[in-house]
Design a protein around this motif. Structure first.
Motif, PDB file in Angstrom:
ATOM      1  N   VAL A 153      -5.458 -14.967 -35.453  1.00  0.00           N
ATOM      2  CA  VAL A 153      -4.501 -15.975 -34.988  1.00  0.00           C
ATOM      3  C   VAL A 153      -5.053 -16.698 -33.752  1.00  0.00           C
ATOM      4  O   VAL A 153      -4.969 -17.930 -33.647  1.00  0.00           O
ATOM      5  N   MET A 154      -5.631 -15.933 -32.847  1.00  0.00           N
ATOM      6  CA  MET A 154      -6.155 -16.550 -31.624  1.00  0.00           C
ATOM      7  C   MET A 154      -7.302 -17.507 -31.934  1.00  0.00           C
ATOM      8  O   MET A 154      -7.411 -18.571 -31.330  1.00  0.00           O
ATOM      9  N   ASN A 155      -8.149 -17.118 -32.867  1.00  0.00           N
ATOM     10  CA  ASN A 155      -9.249 -18.009 -33.246  1.00  0.00           C
ATOM     11  C   ASN A 155      -8.740 -19.290 -33.889  1.00  0.00           C
ATOM     12  O   ASN A 155      -9.269 -20.377 -33.649  1.00  0.00           O
ATOM     13  N   LEU A 156      -7.712 -19.136 -34.684  1.00  0.00           N
ATOM     14  CA  LEU A 156      -7.125 -20.298 -35.335  1.00  0.00           C
ATOM     15  C   LEU A 156      -6.514 -21.246 -34.293  1.00  0.00           C
ATOM     16  O   LEU A 156      -6.680 -22.466 -34.358  1.00  0.00           O
ATOM     17  N   LEU A 157      -5.831 -20.652 -33.333  1.00  0.00           N
ATOM     18  CA  LEU A 157      -5.226 -21.438 -32.252  1.00  0.00           C
ATOM     19  C   LEU A 157      -6.321 -22.206 -31.507  1.00  0.00           C
ATOM     20  O   LEU A 157      -6.193 -23.392 -31.217  1.00  0.00           O
ATOM     21  N   LYS A 158      -7.410 -21.499 -31.231  1.00  0.00           N
ATOM     22  CA  LYS A 158      -8.524 -22.081 -30.498  1.00  0.00           C
ATOM     23  C   LYS A 158      -9.138 -23.242 -31.277  1.00  0.00           C
ATOM     24  O   LYS A 158      -9.384 -24.312 -30.758  1.00  0.00           O
ATOM     25  N   LYS A 159      -9.378 -23.017 -32.557  1.00  0.00           N
ATOM     26  CA  LYS A 159     -10.101 -23.985 -33.380  1.00  0.00           C
ATOM     27  C   LYS A 159      -9.235 -25.149 -33.828  1.00  0.00           C
ATOM     28  O   LYS A 159      -9.629 -26.305 -33.767  1.00  0.00           O
ATOM     29  N   LYS A 160      -8.012 -24.821 -34.299  1.00  0.00           N
ATOM     30  CA  LYS A 160      -7.215 -25.845 -34.964  1.00  0.00           C
ATOM     31  C   LYS A 160      -6.184 -26.479 -34.039  1.00  0.00           C
ATOM     32  O   LYS A 160      -5.798 -27.623 -34.230  1.00  0.00           O
ATOM     33  N   TYR A 161      -5.733 -25.691 -33.058  1.00  0.00           N
ATOM     34  CA  TYR A 161      -4.702 -26.218 -32.156  1.00  0.00           C
ATOM     35  C   TYR A 161      -5.237 -26.133 -30.724  1.00  0.00           C
ATOM     36  O   TYR A 161      -4.616 -25.535 -29.841  1.00  0.00           O
ATOM     37  N   THR A 162      -6.410 -26.739 -30.551  1.00  0.00           N
ATOM     38  CA  THR A 162      -7.130 -26.583 -29.277  1.00  0.00           C
ATOM     39  C   THR A 162      -6.288 -26.999 -28.065  1.00  0.00           C
ATOM     40  O   THR A 162      -6.318 -26.345 -27.035  1.00  0.00           O
ATOM     41  N   SER A 163      -5.494 -28.066 -28.230  1.00  0.00           N
ATOM     42  CA  SER A 163      -4.753 -28.514 -27.047  1.00  0.00           C
ATOM     43  C   SER A 163      -3.650 -27.505 -26.684  1.00  0.00           C
ATOM     44  O   SER A 163      -3.364 -27.299 -25.509  1.00  0.00           O
ATOM     45  N   SER A 164      -3.067 -26.856 -27.682  1.00  0.00           N
ATOM     46  CA  SER A 164      -2.072 -25.810 -27.379  1.00  0.00           C
ATOM     47  C   SER A 164      -2.742 -24.622 -26.706  1.00  0.00           C
ATOM     48  O   SER A 164      -2.201 -24.013 -25.775  1.00  0.00           O
ATOM     49  N   TYR A 165      -3.933 -24.300 -27.197  1.00  0.00           N
ATOM     50  CA  TYR A 165      -4.697 -23.192 -26.604  1.00  0.00           C
ATOM     51  C   TYR A 165      -4.989 -23.490 -25.135  1.00  0.00           C
ATOM     52  O   TYR A 165      -4.840 -22.639 -24.256  1.00  0.00           O
ATOM     53  N   MET A 166      -5.354 -24.740 -24.883  1.00  0.00           N
ATOM     54  CA  MET A 166      -5.670 -25.101 -23.502  1.00  0.00           C
ATOM     55  C   MET A 166      -4.421 -25.132 -22.625  1.00  0.00           C
ATOM     56  O   MET A 166      -4.481 -24.762 -21.453  1.00  0.00           O
ATOM     57  N   ASP A 167      -3.294 -25.538 -23.222  1.00  0.00           N
ATOM     58  CA  ASP A 167      -2.024 -25.494 -22.471  1.00  0.00           C
ATOM     59  C   ASP A 167      -1.720 -24.073 -22.012  1.00  0.00           C
ATOM     60  O   ASP A 167      -1.270 -23.847 -20.893  1.00  0.00           O
ATOM     61  N   LEU A 168      -1.974 -23.142 -22.922  1.00  0.00           N
ATOM     62  CA  LEU A 168      -1.702 -21.740 -22.634  1.00  0.00           C
ATOM     63  C   LEU A 168      -2.490 -21.291 -21.406  1.00  0.00           C
ATOM     64  O   LEU A 168      -1.961 -20.639 -20.500  1.00  0.00           O
ATOM     65  N   PHE A 169      -3.759 -21.683 -21.362  1.00  0.00           N
ATOM     66  CA  PHE A 169      -4.595 -21.268 -20.232  1.00  0.00           C
ATOM     67  C   PHE A 169      -4.303 -22.052 -18.959  1.00  0.00           C
ATOM     68  O   PHE A 169      -4.456 -21.539 -17.861  1.00  0.00           O
ATOM     69  N   ARG A 170      -3.878 -23.286 -19.141  1.00  0.00           N
ATOM     70  CA  ARG A 170      -3.496 -24.070 -17.966  1.00  0.00           C
ATOM     71  C   ARG A 170      -2.281 -23.417 -17.310  1.00  0.00           C
ATOM     72  O   ARG A 170      -2.186 -23.304 -16.097  1.00  0.00           O
ATOM     73  N   GLU A 171      -1.363 -22.984 -18.154  1.00  0.00           N
ATOM     74  CA  GLU A 171      -0.172 -22.301 -17.642  1.00  0.00           C
ATOM     75  C   GLU A 171      -0.574 -21.007 -16.933  1.00  0.00           C
ATOM     76  O   GLU A 171      -0.082 -20.686 -15.864  1.00  0.00           O
ATOM     77  N   PHE A 172      -1.499 -20.298 -17.544  1.00  0.00           N
ATOM     78  CA  PHE A 172      -1.946 -19.049 -16.930  1.00  0.00           C
ATOM     79  C   PHE A 172      -2.606 -19.312 -15.579  1.00  0.00           C
ATOM     80  O   PHE A 172      -2.422 -18.549 -14.629  1.00  0.00           O
ATOM     81  N   GLU A 173      -3.358 -20.396 -15.491  1.00  0.00           N
ATOM     82  CA  GLU A 173      -4.026 -20.756 -14.230  1.00  0.00           C
ATOM     83  C   GLU A 173      -2.978 -20.874 -13.108  1.00  0.00           C
ATOM     84  O   GLU A 173      -3.176 -20.383 -12.002  1.00  0.00           O
ATOM     85  N   THR A 174      -1.854 -21.534 -13.429  1.00  0.00           N
ATOM     86  CA  THR A 174      -0.788 -21.691 -12.430  1.00  0.00           C
ATOM     87  C   THR A 174      -0.203 -20.332 -12.056  1.00  0.00           C
ATOM     88  O   THR A 174      -0.010 -20.036 -10.875  1.00  0.00           O
ATOM     89  N   VAL A 175       0.061 -19.528 -13.073  1.00  0.00           N
ATOM     90  CA  VAL A 175       0.640 -18.209 -12.814  1.00  0.00           C
ATOM     91  C   VAL A 175      -0.339 -17.368 -11.988  1.00  0.00           C
ATOM     92  O   VAL A 175       0.029 -16.738 -11.000  1.00  0.00           O
ATOM     93  N   LYS A 176      -1.597 -17.411 -12.378  1.00  0.00           N
ATOM     94  CA  LYS A 176      -2.630 -16.621 -11.709  1.00  0.00           C
ATOM     95  C   LYS A 176      -2.700 -16.936 -10.216  1.00  0.00           C
ATOM     96  O   LYS A 176      -2.886 -16.059  -9.389  1.00  0.00           O
ATOM     97  N   ARG A 177      -2.564 -18.207  -9.886  1.00  0.00           N
ATOM     98  CA  ARG A 177      -2.656 -18.612  -8.479  1.00  0.00           C
ATOM     99  C   ARG A 177      -1.464 -18.170  -7.651  1.00  0.00           C
ATOM    100  O   ARG A 177      -1.537 -18.093  -6.437  1.00  0.00           O
ATOM    101  N   ASN A 178      -0.329 -17.926  -8.350  1.00  0.00           N
ATOM    102  CA  ASN A 178       0.883 -17.633  -7.592  1.00  0.00           C
ATOM    103  C   ASN A 178       1.193 -16.155  -7.444  1.00  0.00           C
ATOM    104  O   ASN A 178       2.093 -15.789  -6.692  1.00  0.00           O
TER     105      ASN A 178
END
Ligand SMILES: Nc1ncnc2c1ncn2[C@@H]1O[C@H](COP(=O)(O)OP(=O)(O)OP(=O)(O)O)[C@@H](O)[C@H]1O
Ligand SMILES: [Mg+2]
Length: 409
Positions: free
Chosen positions: A140-165
């Motif tokens: 599932v994660m590979n599929l998200l990465k490959k086919k829904y790349t922008s959603s995958y990146m949203d997920l990590f962008r969100e994590f970046e914010t959480v990580k900083r706080n």
């Protein structure tokens, strides 16, 4: 050298770097244009200086007034001659550690240098990624990465914010927006269950819950993602402290992006309570700002420690006592030994900035009119041959012999 994107497509690194530098240049010129400076766009070539990150971060700290050095304490000064400090550069991948000694004026001398893996911001990102692999599986994660790349990146962008706080005293729950619709759809297609059902059946079900399109994580669980990274940073710093050049260091400077994390700052302060741990203001920008200072005064650093042993590939008259039989070859009547690593600079020695090394090499055949000098590097202590393990060729110089003669020159 090529670089991979997240979907494993490759591009030449040179293209990526060139475009990044161009983007910086364009941005600068745009800003200057906006400010009406009338600056021309002809920028002379040959103006690119390579700055070493921990080094320029150290230069930056030398220039900050004491009140901008968080943790410095009253009476402390960076400018005392002979003082030593350790720069811990925590970026994306590694922890790059350099120990500097202050010389006269603003000059610095490098005493030692080391790099530790799995100590940067991405190690925490990886731990976070593993949660999702744990819940949904690799497929599932590979599929998200490959086919829904922008959603995958949203997920990590969100994590970046959480990580900083996240701080050591963060408690209760941490909310986290996820690409719910896409994840739900993939779950149904690939796992025949909807997203909430998959979450419920996961082994991490007791650490998280759903709230609309958000996952709520247990704060303690989120904090635990930092643990392996923190442990490896501390172990790495302790390793460096065991070196004799670093044993009496009393001051640490935490610099670069990941050092902004309160989790990291507190953990390092706690583990090294006998040392003064300083985090400069804008520590995430310390490399960048230091690079600007370095560009103006590249002579800030007076000497560095050689990372490698450098040498040239030569041949010698064959000596049974010294040389290996399989390296023997003949020129006329003489036996010679090929592939010898003749070093001219040893790893871990101090080298002045701008230092020149003068070496003499002889030709091997009569009237030889040119010579290809192959320069090799290695991290091993006493290399014998250039094809020993750990040796690699750095480059080749073609030297023209001005007056070839029958003798060796
Ligand atoms: N406030 C913050 N809290 C936690 N992490 C942060 C913060 N700011 C940046 N980071 C992390 O720091 C890392 C980026 O640091 P930096 O910009 O110094 O890296 P870099 O110099 O590009 O990388 P490297 O030197 O490792 O190649 C990222 O992993 C980012 O998530
Ligand atoms: Mg960096």
């Amino acid at each position: 050298m090529t670089l991979d994107d997240i979907t494993a497509r490759t591009l030449p690194a040179k293209d990526v770097f060139s475009l990044s530098i161009r983007a910086l240049k364009d941005h600068l010129l745009e800003e200057l244009e906006k400010q009406g400076t009338g600056l021309k766009t002809e920028i002379p070539g040959e103006r690119l200086l390579i700055a070493l990150e921990p080094e320029v971060a150290s230069v930056y700290c030398q220039h900050l007034p004491i009140e901008k050095l968080q943790g410095a304490g009253t009476g402390f000064t960076m400018s005392r001659k002979g003082s030593k400090f350790m720069i811990v550069d925590l970026g994306v991948g590694t922890a790059d550690i350099t120990v500097h000694e202050k010389l006269d004026g603003t000059r610095l001398k490098e005493l030692c240098k080391a790099s530790g893996d799995a100590c940067g911001g991405t190690s925490v990102d990886n731990a976070f990624y593993q949660i999702f692999v744990n819940i949904f599986g690799v497929l599932v994660m590979n599929l998200l990465k490959k086919k829904y790349t922008s959603s995958y990146m949203d997920l990590f962008r969100e994590f970046e914010t959480v990580k900083r706080n996240i701080k050591t005293n963060t408690s209760g729950k941490v909310n986290f927006t996820i690409p719910y619709v896409v994840l739900d759809q993939i779950c149904k297609e690939q796992l025949n269950k909807d997203f909430p059902a998959i979450l419920k059946s996961s082994t991490l079900a007791d650490k998280l819950s759903l709230l609309g399109d958000k996952i709520r994580f247990d704060a303690e669980f989120m904090k635990s993602l930092y643990k392996p990274t923190i442990d490896s940073i501390i172990a790495h710093v302790k390793d460096v402290m065991r070196k004799k050049e670093a044993s009496d260091v009393k001051t640490f400077l935490l610099v670069a992006g990941f050092s902004e994390s309160p989790m990291i700052q507190e953990a390092v302060r706690k583990a090294f309570s006998a040392q003064r741990v300083i985090v400069p203001e804008d520590s995430g920008l310390s490399v960048l700002k230091g690079a600007v200072l370095f560009g103006q005064r590249p002579d800030f650093i007076s000497s560095r420690i050689a990372r490698y042993t450098y040498g040239v590939k030569i041949s010698e008259k064959f000596d049974k006592q010294k040389h290996d039989e399989q390296k023997r070859y003949q020129i006329g009547n003489t036996s010679r030994c090929r592939d010898i690593f003749k070093s001219f600079m040893k790893a871990d020695t101090s080298v002045l900035a701008g230092q020149k090394v003068l070496q003499f090499y002889n030709t091997t055949t009569p009237f030889q009119n040119k010579m290809a000098l192959q320069v090799y590097v290695t991290t091993t202590e006493n290399p014998k041959y250039v094809d020993d393990n750990g040796c690699s060729m750095l480059g080749e110089l073609d030297v023209v012999v001005p007056n070839p003669s029958i003798e060796e020159h």
